[in-house]
Design an enzyme around this catalytic site. Structure first.
Site, PDB file in Angstrom:
ATOM      1  N   ASP A 170      -3.612   7.135   4.479  1.00 35.91           N
ATOM      2  CA  ASP A 170      -3.176   5.754   4.730  1.00 35.91           C
ATOM      3  C   ASP A 170      -3.804   5.253   6.031  1.00 35.91           C
ATOM      4  O   ASP A 170      -4.198   6.049   6.891  1.00 35.91           O
ATOM      5  CB  ASP A 170      -1.648   5.739   4.813  1.00 35.91           C
ATOM      6  CG  ASP A 170      -1.087   4.326   4.792  1.00 35.91           C
ATOM      7  OD1 ASP A 170      -1.826   3.387   4.440  1.00 35.91           O
ATOM      8  OD2 ASP A 170       0.105   4.163   5.119  1.00 35.91           O
ATOM      9  N   GLU A 171      -3.866   3.940   6.200  1.00 35.83           N
ATOM     10  CA  GLU A 171      -4.390   3.303   7.420  1.00 35.83           C
ATOM     11  C   GLU A 171      -5.750   3.897   7.796  1.00 35.83           C
ATOM     12  O   GLU A 171      -6.011   4.239   8.953  1.00 35.83           O
ATOM     13  CB  GLU A 171      -3.391   3.478   8.585  1.00 35.83           C
ATOM     14  CG  GLU A 171      -2.002   2.943   8.331  1.00 35.83           C
ATOM     15  CD  GLU A 171      -1.916   1.422   8.370  1.00 35.83           C
ATOM     16  OE1 GLU A 171      -2.968   0.770   8.482  1.00 35.83           O
ATOM     17  OE2 GLU A 171      -0.807   0.890   8.284  1.00 35.83           O
TER      18      GLU A 171
ATOM     19  N   GLN B  22      -7.512  -5.128   9.769  1.00 37.63           N
ATOM     20  CA  GLN B  22      -6.433  -4.687  10.650  1.00 37.63           C
ATOM     21  C   GLN B  22      -6.860  -3.518  11.532  1.00 37.63           C
ATOM     22  O   GLN B  22      -6.033  -2.754  12.019  1.00 37.63           O
ATOM     23  CB  GLN B  22      -5.202  -4.301   9.825  1.00 37.63           C
ATOM     24  CG  GLN B  22      -4.597  -5.473   9.081  1.00 37.63           C
ATOM     25  CD  GLN B  22      -3.287  -5.117   8.412  1.00 37.63           C
ATOM     26  OE1 GLN B  22      -2.247  -4.958   9.058  1.00 37.63           O
ATOM     27  NE2 GLN B  22      -3.314  -4.973   7.100  1.00 37.63           N
TER      28      GLN B  22
ATOM     29  N   ARG C  62       2.486 -10.609  10.547  1.00 38.54           N
ATOM     30  CA  ARG C  62       3.807  -9.957  10.699  1.00 38.54           C
ATOM     31  C   ARG C  62       4.913 -10.903  10.231  1.00 38.54           C
ATOM     32  O   ARG C  62       6.043 -10.472   9.972  1.00 38.54           O
ATOM     33  CB  ARG C  62       4.093  -9.596  12.171  1.00 38.54           C
ATOM     34  CG  ARG C  62       3.170  -8.583  12.850  1.00 38.54           C
ATOM     35  CD  ARG C  62       2.883  -7.358  12.036  1.00 38.54           C
ATOM     36  NE  ARG C  62       1.676  -7.537  11.239  1.00 38.54           N
ATOM     37  CZ  ARG C  62       1.352  -6.784  10.195  1.00 38.54           C
ATOM     38  NH1 ARG C  62       2.156  -5.837   9.781  1.00 38.54           N
ATOM     39  NH2 ARG C  62       0.231  -7.007   9.516  1.00 38.54           N
TER      40      ARG C  62
ATOM     41  N   LYS D 256       0.812  -1.212   0.000  1.00 38.55           N
ATOM     42  CA  LYS D 256       0.000   0.000   0.000  1.00 38.55           C
ATOM     43  C   LYS D 256       0.848   1.267   0.000  1.00 38.55           C
ATOM     44  O   LYS D 256       0.486   2.255  -0.648  1.00 38.55           O
ATOM     45  CB  LYS D 256      -0.956   0.006   1.189  1.00 38.55           C
ATOM     46  CG  LYS D 256      -0.278  -0.003   2.544  1.00 38.55           C
ATOM     47  CD  LYS D 256      -1.304  -0.095   3.663  1.00 38.55           C
ATOM     48  CE  LYS D 256      -0.642  -0.189   5.017  1.00 38.55           C
ATOM     49  NZ  LYS D 256       0.190   0.974   5.349  1.00 38.55           N
ATOM     50  N   THR D 257       1.983   1.251   0.711  1.00 36.41           N
ATOM     51  CA  THR D 257       2.840   2.442   0.726  1.00 36.41           C
ATOM     52  C   THR D 257       3.366   2.738  -0.667  1.00 36.41           C
ATOM     53  O   THR D 257       3.448   3.894  -1.085  1.00 36.41           O
ATOM     54  CB  THR D 257       4.018   2.246   1.710  1.00 36.41           C
ATOM     55  OG1 THR D 257       3.496   1.934   3.003  1.00 36.41           O
ATOM     56  CG2 THR D 257       4.871   3.501   1.798  1.00 36.41           C
TER      57      THR D 257
END
Length: 660
Positions: free
Chosen positions: A212-213, A243, A595, A29-30
């Site tokens: 973002d997020e 998330q 993770r 996504k970044t």
């Protein structure tokens, strides 16, 4: 865009109108956000000053801005805003806070000072001061929901008390010309809501907004986004409802769902290819999170191969759990000749770290633990920052109270109480009150207070006119702070605390030297205060093993993850009772699983010490949701028979519900 997959390319090329990028864990996504910024500037000749990207940590913002700058070599990126929500709010307030009745030299106070102010207000009004922390949390929740004092209300007694003191607290902050962390979002909303000129200015400035997020945004942040969009609706929201793990601090997972209601022409693009984890980790994680309800369905997949099964360790107790985990790490590191930074031990609650710390020390393994004492929480750093805040804003009462008697100047508590009562009666700050002719104090106390205040005024003038960092370097010596440290502890401790202050000054110099770094003392202080409350840990590239809560591990990745304490009442937490709370705990488990890049190990105990008694926990219901073929039990069979009956029934009901 050759290195982007088709869905990533589609997201980058969508320029006008609202877009939701549903980005699964590890789906790049970044990369999408940074490439979209570059595409807007290069491909559509959008002036960088009209683009704003918002993320949730300083580290992520720095990384994003660095990637954009590197890719735009030869193109001007001046004016591009890449920041956290709080930095964006601060930027807006620094330009326009005077429209709200504040002065330009406002302070940003930390949660410790906020709590002290609330506790004092509760004492003054005969409120329950012993519940100050709980009331602080409720006031923060009002603000995070975007509610101003006049709109704050609650049905329970604690909430009613919080709503009552909220208005008093805001007036006290205003009298100090100060704002708290939550105000950095709430006050810009009020500004844009009540002042049309400011609203039009900011809507014209920010024509393309990328967030973002998005699943971690709260009600106030959602309102701020809406206020900035105006009629253009050029919003790119990137998030993952799987998330969303921060409801306890106000995050609203349904903000993703509200987008579809508020923007009927919303385009949704799913990023489901995972670039981080192997197939079996993702298949297990997909199976777990599938138990939750979803508005947007997605399923992660990977081209990194099947990989290892998920190892499961059944341990006798906490000490045995720590021994087994550390032994597994030592064996694997020896076989692979790897580094300690390749491993992370993740847990639900901070107290679970203790046996692992003891075992790591015994094995002489270097480690870093999240959630320890922040550099900015050290008393010497808070003392020094109080002086700096006072130089900028002498009406900052919390800073005044900390600085005036550190080091001691013979000003007693009764003197400060009388000064406080006098200031409160007149609606002025402590600093302003001590100059009033009608203030009645013993002559010795009056001389001490005015001597201190006179020094503050002189030092503030010197800092304004001289080169900043050299002027600040002399401050600790001027106030006799080294002697104060020696009077409080041994020589070694005093030396270490003095070095921390020198480190802070060096850090301020480095901040000032950055290309877009803060230059004035108010700018530097605002940057430091936000670093303090938003990002407790510095970047650390040492070869150390990471110990972390699951919440703190979000956004990170490790070759190998050990997720410990996978038991009922730990994960899910014993305070999670409603279906919504269980779903958030499941998301937390999912975050922990994803993770891991190559190897995931889960552990649980037959016996655990809790509140001074031995208990025999049952395996977590989430463990039972992982398909058996993906679990590799070490030393014994799958303990499904021991599963808590209620958890087993909940699982069966969920399976039946999906097949109806």
């Amino acid at each position: 865009m050759a290195d982007l997959n088709p869905q990533q390319q589609e997201a980058v090329k969508h320029v006008h109108g609202p877009l939701l990028v549903l980005a699964g864990a590890g789906s790049g996504k970044t990369r999408v956000i940074t490439r979209k910024i570059i595409h807007l500037i290069r491909g559509h000749q959008i002036a960088p000053k009209h683009i704003c990207a918002v993320t949730f940590t300083n580290k992520a913002a720095r990384e994003m801005k660095s990637r954009v700058s590197e890719a735009l070599q030869g193109h001007n990126s001046r004016g591009l805003m890449v920041s956290t929500f709080h930095h964006l709010g601060l930027h807006i307030l620094r330009k326009d806070i005077e429209r709200l009745g504040y002065r330009a030299n406002f302070s940003v106070i930390d949660p410790g000072d906020s709590l002290s102010m609330l506790r004092n207000l509760l004492r003054e009004t005969n409120g329950p001061s012993d519940l100050a922390e709980a009331i602080q949390a409720r006031v923060s929740r009002f603000k995070n929901d975007g509610l101003f004092p006049e709109a704050a209300h609650a049905d329970d007694r604690l909430g009613e008390e919080a709503a009552r003191v909220y208005a008093l607290y805001q007036r006290a902050l205003s009298a100090c010309n100060a704002v708290d962390l939550d105000d950095l979002i709430l006050l810009p909303i009020r500004l844009l809501q009540d002042h049309a000129e400011a609203r039009y200015t900011w809507q014209d400035r920010i024509r393309y907004l990328l967030v973002d997020e998005y699943q971690d945004s709260n009600g106030a942040q959602y309102r701020l986004v809406q206020s900035l969009l105006g009629v253009r609706h050029n919003l790119t929201a990137v998030g993952d409802d799987d998330q969303s793990i921060y409801s306890w601090r106000g995050a609203a997972a349904d903000n993703l769902h509200r987008l579809a209601q508020d923007f009927p022409n919303l385009k949704v693009i799913k990023l489901e290819q995972n670039y981080r984890s192997t197939g079996r980790i993702l298949q297990a994680a997909n199976a777990v999170i599938a138990q939750n309800s979803h508005l947007f369905e997605k399923r992660l997949w990977s081209t990194l191969g099947e990989g290892h099964g998920i190892r499961a360790l059944r341990c006798a107790d906490e000490a045995d759990e720590a021994k087994q985990v550390i032994s597994a790490i030592l064996r694997d590191r020896f076989q692979r000749q790897g580094e300690y930074r390749d491993y992370a031990i993740l847990y639900r609650s901070n107290h679970q770290a203790r046996p692992f710390e003891a075992e790591l020390r015994n094995a002489r393994i270097p480690y870093q633990i999240s959630g320890g004492l922040s550099f900015f929480e050290r008393s010497e750093i808070k003392d020094f920052l109080a002086y700096l805040r006072l130089l900028v804003n002498p009406d900052d009462d919390p800073a005044f109270l900390r600085a005036v008697n550190t080091p001691r100047r013979g000003i007693g508590g009764s003197t400060l109480e009388r000064l406080g009562a006098f200031a409160k009666a007149r609606g002025i700050s402590l600093f302003a009150a001590l100059w009033e002719d009608t203030l009645e104090l013993p002559e010795k106390a009056r001389i001490a207070l005015r001597g201190f205040a006179g020094w503050v005024n002189l030092k503030a003038g010197e800092v304004d006119k001289a080169e900043l960092i050299p002027a600040l370097h002399s401050l600790p010596e001027e106030i006799g702070y080294l002697q104060h440290l020696h009077s409080e502890g041994d020589e070694k401790d005093a030396g270490r605390r003095w070095e921390n202050i020198q480190e802070l000054l060096d850090w301020m110099r480095r901040l000032q030297a950055q290309d877009d770094g803060p230059q004035t003392l108010p700018e530097i202080l605002h940057r430091l205060m936000l670093f303090n409350v938003l990002e407790r840990e510095e970047d650390d590239d040492r070869d150390v093993l990471r110990l972390s809560t699951l919440h703190a591990a979000k956004g990170l990745e490790f070759p190998q993850v050990f997720l410990v304490g996978v038991e009922e009442e730990l994960l899910p937490h014993r305070n999670s009772e409603t279906p919504e709370q269980i779903e958030e705990e499941r998301r937390l488990f999912y975050v922990g699983m994803t993770r891991a890049r190559f190897r995931l190990t889960l552990s649980l105990c037959r016996k655990r010490r809790r509140y001074g008694q031995d208990v025999h926990p049952t395996p977590s219901r989430f463990l039972q949701e992982i398909p058996r073929e993906h679990l590799d039990w070490q030393g014994e069979q799958n303990p499904e028979a021991e599963m808590d009956p209620a958890a087993a029934f909940a699982r069966l009901r969920g399976l039946l519900g999906r097949n109806e």
